[in-house]
Scaffold this active site. Sequence first.
Site, PDB file in Angstrom:
ATOM      1  N   SER A  41       9.716  25.662   0.279  1.00  0.00           N
ATOM      2  CA  SER A  41       9.291  24.949  -1.001  1.00  0.00           C
ATOM      3  C   SER A  41       9.941  25.722  -2.071  1.00  0.00           C
ATOM      4  O   SER A  41      10.591  26.748  -2.010  1.00  0.00           O
ATOM      5  CB  SER A  41       7.766  25.321  -0.964  1.00  0.00           C
ATOM      6  OG  SER A  41       7.333  26.536  -1.360  1.00  0.00           O
ATOM      7  N   CYS A  42       9.552  25.055  -3.198  1.00  0.00           N
ATOM      8  CA  CYS A  42      10.135  25.615  -4.489  1.00  0.00           C
ATOM      9  C   CYS A  42       9.767  26.962  -4.711  1.00  0.00           C
ATOM     10  O   CYS A  42      10.635  28.070  -5.229  1.00  0.00           O
ATOM     11  CB  CYS A  42      10.028  24.659  -5.755  1.00  0.00           C
ATOM     12  SG  CYS A  42       8.064  24.425  -5.918  1.00  0.00           S
TER      13      CYS A  42
END
Length: 337
Positions: A153-154
């Site tokens: 994920s970011c």
Amino acid sequence: MAKIKIGINGFGRIGRLVARVALQRDDVELVAVNDPFISVEYMTYMFKYDSVHGQWKHHELKAKDDKTLLFGEKPVTVFGIRNPEEIPWGEAGADYVVESTGVFTDKDKAAAHLKGGAKKVIISAPSKDAPMFVVGVNEKEYKSDLTVVSNASCTTNCLAPLAKVINDRFGIVEGLMTTVHSMTATQKTVDGPSAKDWRGGRAASFNIIPSSTGAAKAVGKVLPALNGKLTGMAFRVPTVDVSVVDLTVRLEKEATYDEIKAAIKEESEGKLKGIPGHTEDDVVSTDFIGDNRSSIFDAKAGIALSKNFVKLVSWYDNEMGYSTRVVDLIKHIASVE
């Protein structure tokens, strides 16, 4: 070296930004996009105009026909197929497919792209069963026999480089992370139904919304030494882009805050340059819109309670930084083949 040919499934926020990144680089070539829910004309409009990152100004963009986008003279094939295994990536020459719909995040579902001729699939989201890689942290663990991987994920891409530096230099006993996270497309403009997450159904632009995130636990997957040592949560806030990680950790080795700052600065200017960053300026979130680094440590924002207990703050453009890492991961995978 021949250009790496990529396709994108799902032309949402991340899909469009991966396309922007790819079209501005010399080492990759965007050859195909699939999205069954939008026409080529609407795809052109959505790509050209972006409320956060501004208007596309690098090539003239137009729809040649209902199956082709033209970026300058460069044609990109467009499909509108719902079933991933029916998308003819091979015919379009797309060897590496970015799965950015947010729907096919399981390994088996994402692997359907292989049936259409893709050689590798990169999921632009965390996956419960596909191996996860964070560039600058564990991408060297990638082996060529893997066909489906996740770019995590970011938030994991922001947290993991920071946690790696701290753990390598000082050792992490345990830690808690909070991400103050900009709103995303899955949230509601006004209060609406959200059966699995009641708070998440409240108006995104009018609330600070506590939320769960698996980003901190996922660090244990990309950095096994930290497995079980980190967990965290999120606050969704009414900003459209850029988020910030607050990492509070107990250290094994005593260190002053100045020593910690120096270690992070050294790493951000060394072999990992361009992935972690470092600033001593009095910055705020909009200063990082369009920043393609994964994690920019804010030296002035952190604090130390003692030589073993510190709070560290790191910014990230959760759209552009992450999308850049997706392309970087593809480049690394291609180099291993």
